[in-house]
Design a protein around this motif. Structure first.
Motif, short mmCIF file in Angstrom:
data_model
loop_
_atom_site.label_atom_id
_atom_site.label_comp_id
_atom_site.label_asym_id
_atom_site.label_seq_id
_atom_site.Cartn_x
_atom_site.Cartn_y
_atom_site.Cartn_z
N ALA A 69 0.83 -1.27 0.23
CA ALA A 69 0.18 0.13 -0.13
C ALA A 69 0.97 1.25 0.08
O ALA A 69 0.59 2.21 -0.55
CB ALA A 69 -0.94 0.02 1.20
N ARG A 70 1.79 1.32 0.86
CA ARG A 70 2.82 2.30 0.86
C ARG A 70 3.41 2.57 -0.54
O ARG A 70 3.40 3.80 -1.00
CB ARG A 70 4.08 1.98 1.83
CG ARG A 70 4.91 3.17 2.08
CD ARG A 70 6.01 3.05 2.70
NE ARG A 70 6.92 2.05 1.87
CZ ARG A 70 7.77 2.47 1.02
NH1 ARG A 70 7.57 3.71 0.51
NH2 ARG A 70 8.36 1.55 0.40
N ARG A 71 3.97 1.56 -1.37
CA ARG A 71 4.51 1.73 -2.58
C ARG A 71 3.36 2.26 -3.65
O ARG A 71 3.87 3.16 -4.55
CB ARG A 71 5.21 0.46 -2.98
CG ARG A 71 6.46 0.15 -2.23
CD ARG A 71 6.73 -1.43 -2.78
NE ARG A 71 8.12 -1.78 -2.29
CZ ARG A 71 9.14 -1.72 -2.85
NH1 ARG A 71 9.42 -1.26 -3.80
NH2 ARG A 71 10.29 -2.15 -2.19
N LEU A 72 2.23 1.85 -3.51
CA LEU A 72 1.21 2.30 -4.34
C LEU A 72 0.94 3.59 -4.14
O LEU A 72 0.55 4.47 -5.16
CB LEU A 72 0.10 1.22 -4.41
CG LEU A 72 0.31 -0.07 -4.89
CD1 LEU A 72 -0.85 -0.95 -4.68
CD2 LEU A 72 0.57 -0.04 -6.65
N ALA A 73 0.74 3.93 -2.92
CA ALA A 73 0.38 5.39 -2.49
C ALA A 73 1.45 6.21 -3.10
O ALA A 73 1.14 7.52 -3.38
CB ALA A 73 0.22 5.60 -1.03
N GLY A 75 3.61 5.99 -5.33
CA GLY A 75 3.94 5.83 -6.81
C GLY A 75 5.46 5.17 -7.06
O GLY A 75 6.17 5.14 -7.96
N ASP A 76 5.63 4.45 -6.13
CA ASP A 76 7.12 3.63 -6.09
C ASP A 76 6.93 2.45 -6.83
O ASP A 76 5.75 1.63 -6.59
CB ASP A 76 7.56 3.49 -4.76
CG ASP A 76 7.83 4.59 -3.83
OD1 ASP A 76 7.99 5.62 -4.45
OD2 ASP A 76 7.91 4.63 -2.58
#
Length: 254
Positions: A69-73, A75-76
């Protein structure tokens, strides 16, 4: 026959290299796998789950749900073949049969808890229905919903056939107003003349909060899965908020 066909398809897919084809199929970089049970009446599925953990570690990049979720939020980019493992409901067999292999192979998981289940407020409703259908001496399973929809099935002696009958009845219940699901889970035992204890049998038992704390300290994440596991789409907004908020707060207390 239906279960045999499914089993044959799975075996054939594996032997034909089907899993490799699935891995190569272009699509979303993130796969989310949702599990529910790690045991069954015939015994646990430890060996199969061990193989799956090995497969995920060998061919995929397991991520925690929070990390994905962190990566998607942000944009990673996600690692190639990213996969997230989630577990619904909060059955105790995850602690006994699921977590050990996940821990050995470094597979992060997020477990979504039905908090009333852990607190002893309720069985999971479909387990009550299945228990009654398996235990009854009745030869026919009949049920009429308030909508007028009727369910009728001759009950064979085979436990598998009875579990399928209970499953089909529960599927119908999910299409009715939530009050009908509640009525089914509360009255099916009386209708089938079966006594049901307040506490579910070991195979359907929940995790304990002590086990939740132990796994949390070891890196397993937990989330809310409602308080009593109603069909949320059948509830009004205040009822949905109550189910979700109460569940979330209960987990945060632990």
């Amino acid at each position: 026959m239906k279960n045999f066909a499914k089993s044959a398809i799975r075996v054939g897919l594996h032997q034909a290299g089907g899993l490799e084809l699935v891995r190569r199929y272009p699509g979303s970089e993130l796969r989310i796998l949702c599990y529910h049970r790690f045991s069954r009446p015939e015994g646990d599925i430890t060996e199969a789950w061990e193989w799956q953990c090995q497969h995920l570690r060998r061919h995929y990049h397991p991520l925690s749900l929070a990390e994905a979720a962190r990566r998607l939020a942000n944009g990673d980019p996600l690692p190639p073949r990213s996969v997230v493992v989630t577990v619904d409901d909060g059955y105790g067999d995850f602690y006994k049969c699921g977590w050990p292999a996940a821990r050995r192979h470094g597979i992060p998981a997020t477990v979504f808890l039905t908090t009333g289940f852990l607190d002893g407020e309720c069985w999971l409703w479909w387990d009550r229905v299945q228990y009654a259908v398996l235990a009854t001496s009745a030869r026919v399973l009949e049920w009429e919903f308030a909508s007028g929809h009727r369910f009728e099935r001759v009950l064979e002696s085979s436990p598998m056939a009875r579990r399928e009958a209970a499953h089909d009845l529960c599927v119908l219940a999910t299409r009715e107003p939530d009050a009908e699901r509640v009525r089914l889970s509360e009255q099916i035992a009386r209708a089938l003349r079966v006594d049901i204890a307040d506490v579910p049998p070991a195979i359907n038992a929940p995790l304990t909060w002590e086990q939740v704390r132990e796994m949390s300290a070891a890196g397993i994440a937990f989330g809310a899965h409602s308080r009593t596991h109603p069909i949320l789409t059948m509830l009004q907004e205040p009822e949905i908020a109550s189910e979700v908020v109460v569940s979330k707060r209960r987990i945060e207390e632990e």
